[in-house]
Design an enzyme around this catalytic site. Structure first.
Site, PDB file in Angstrom:
ATOM      1  N   SER A 148     -16.551  -2.954  25.925  1.00 21.07           N
ATOM      2  CA  SER A 148     -15.550  -3.429  24.961  1.00 21.07           C
ATOM      3  C   SER A 148     -14.166  -3.492  25.621  1.00 21.07           C
ATOM      4  O   SER A 148     -14.011  -4.207  26.616  1.00 21.07           O
ATOM      5  CB  SER A 148     -15.578  -2.524  23.723  1.00 21.07           C
ATOM      6  OG  SER A 148     -14.926  -3.137  22.646  1.00 21.07           O
ATOM      7  N   ASP A 223     -23.503  -7.627  17.020  1.00 21.51           N
ATOM      8  CA  ASP A 223     -22.242  -6.876  17.156  1.00 21.51           C
ATOM      9  C   ASP A 223     -21.227  -7.481  16.178  1.00 21.51           C
ATOM     10  O   ASP A 223     -20.866  -8.653  16.301  1.00 21.51           O
ATOM     11  CB  ASP A 223     -21.773  -7.037  18.603  1.00 21.51           C
ATOM     12  CG  ASP A 223     -20.511  -6.256  18.927  1.00 21.51           C
ATOM     13  OD1 ASP A 223     -19.725  -5.963  18.003  1.00 21.51           O
ATOM     14  OD2 ASP A 223     -20.313  -5.963  20.118  1.00 21.51           O
ATOM     15  N   HIS A 256     -22.617  -2.906  18.459  1.00 19.95           N
ATOM     16  CA  HIS A 256     -21.569  -2.543  19.411  1.00 19.95           C
ATOM     17  C   HIS A 256     -21.675  -1.080  19.872  1.00 19.95           C
ATOM     18  O   HIS A 256     -20.847  -0.604  20.625  1.00 19.95           O
ATOM     19  CB  HIS A 256     -20.210  -2.759  18.726  1.00 19.95           C
ATOM     20  CG  HIS A 256     -19.043  -2.899  19.663  1.00 19.95           C
ATOM     21  ND1 HIS A 256     -18.906  -3.961  20.526  1.00 19.95           N
ATOM     22  CD2 HIS A 256     -17.950  -2.121  19.880  1.00 19.95           C
ATOM     23  CE1 HIS A 256     -17.776  -3.834  21.220  1.00 19.95           C
ATOM     24  NE2 HIS A 256     -17.192  -2.712  20.857  1.00 19.95           N
TER      25      HIS A 256
END
Lengths: 277, 277
Positions: A148, A223, A256
């Protein structure tokens, strides 16, 4: 430089360690984690850097990914910095996507951030000087991965130091920070409104340059941050125009979380080891 | 019975799920986690129960052990209860080794604990009725494992239901709770001072009976809780006198943490699968 060992756990035959130290680059006390494989065969040991995402510390990857099994299997050390400067004296924001826990792996130029928010220098100079002192038999070979915001960090740091890092990989990275809400908010605060200054911290810009390391990206198709924050079009187009080697995999059903990271981590370690050995 | 799915994450091909429900046995709202392997080959799926230690919830094992890789590899479902009743209306204690987070997997008989602290009935009856509704193609075969207080729980529940559980294993279990500070404190509170009532909740007593499932125990040699709380002499002597099959392994350098559990978890899953298939 004064390092203090504050935790050590035997893990898969190696040692999961946590250190505290005062950072000159960040002007505050910091902690980081490092895994050292058992190295029973006394070989040269390469080093993978892991950069974590928003809100994380060095503990998230250490405790939730299960990476130690792979680091021991492949006999590689893994260095895990925190995600921002820390402490009561360090500028912060009430939001979870700015300030502490959200350093974005850059050097800030704007007040109140410029004094402490120098994560780029912290990693590329300060921790880079420390790591070899902690890895016995260090081979000198390095690569970098992240998740991320840390995927953004891995791509930016890896490409800005393309001669040093043999490979780059990222889970659900922020690929075009100048074009998505997380990145626009952070870059506006840390770098100011002049978007010319944003380019050197944007993977989609850096990938236009030549001679970059091979890149592997894995993205969960379910996600919830993907469509708004992690979209890949600009990055992949710029990479393609530049003939940059990028493997981009979208994985059906995955979100995620660290459950996603843990699932595909062996693929990433295998990818890195191709270039580290 | 009303189950509410509150989390679901794709993990190693299967699904890591978290449910909330009202427990009749515990008279409060509870959460538990369950992993369902992908079962791509549509086989019958056995079920392993995992019981966690003091201060834990169902999240610790779900997030820190990396067990999903093994559950998918061996195609087994894993059920993870919380460690005690929960909520503002539930009796508690300021200490971390009594009250919420410290249910000890028994049925309490003493006030103020008796109303809610019935973890044994919760697992052996209430969750036992729920689990088969969540595992598609359930084979009906079950085994049980746990850590520390949950290792005590796995041994006690497994031996009290010896015909049901095909195998028992434990990481750093409280083997003789009637003789160590954690157990004496908890049993005194939950069961009262009459030590005759403690015997049915003490693995070292239960192992004197015949017909028990095979048992595997792994203990970290550098576990700081080991000498005072987890000592094995009484249990192993009683097992030996009874010709009970126990494999007891002490592992040099390992502590009480999930780094220890993660390292040896494949050994435990392999052990269970010998008896579940």
């Amino acid at each position: 430089m004064s390092l203090k060992l504050i935790e050590k756990h035997r893990s898969f035959g190696g040692e999961q360690c946590k250190y505290s130290h005062y950072s000159e680059a960040l002007q505050c006390d910091m902690t980081f984690s490092i895994y050292l494989p058992s190295n029973k065969e006394m070989k040269k040991i390469p080093l993978i850097w892991w950069l974590s995402g928003l809100t994380c510390t060095d503990d998230n990857f250490s405790q939730k990914s299960g990476f130690q099994r792979l680091a021991e299997k492949y006999q590689v050390a893994v260095m895990i910095p925190d995600t921002s400067p820390r402490g009561d004296d360090v500028a912060d924001d009430e939001a979870w996507d700015l300030g502490q826990g959200a350093g974005f792996y850059l050097n800030a130029t704007q007040d109140p951030w410029a004094k402490h928010y120098n994560m780029y220098t912290y990693i590329v100079e300060e921790l880079t000087a420390i790591a070899p002192t902690l890895v016995p038999n260090f081979s000198g070979e390095e690569s970098i991965m992240g998740h991320s915001m840390g995927g953004h960090g891995a791509l930016v740091i890896g490409m800005k130091n393309a001669a040093r890092f043999k490979a780059i990989s990222a889970f659900a990275p922020i690929l075009s920070p100048s074009h998505v809400p997380w990145g626009i908010k952070a870059f506006s605060a840390y770098l100011g409104e002049d978007k010319a200054s944003w380019k050197e911290w944007d993977a989609s810009e850096l990938v236009k340059e030549t001679g970059m390391p091979p890149i592997l990206i894995t993205q969960g198709a379910q996600d919830t941050f993907y469509p708004e924050q992690l979209e890949e079009t600009i990055f992949l187009e710029n990479a393609r125009e530049n003939n940059q080697e990028v493997s981009y995999n979208k994985e059906e059903g995955y979100d995620h979380s660290y459950f996603f990271i843990a699932t595909f981590l062996d693929d990433h370690f295998s990818f890195h080891m191709k270039y580290l050995r």
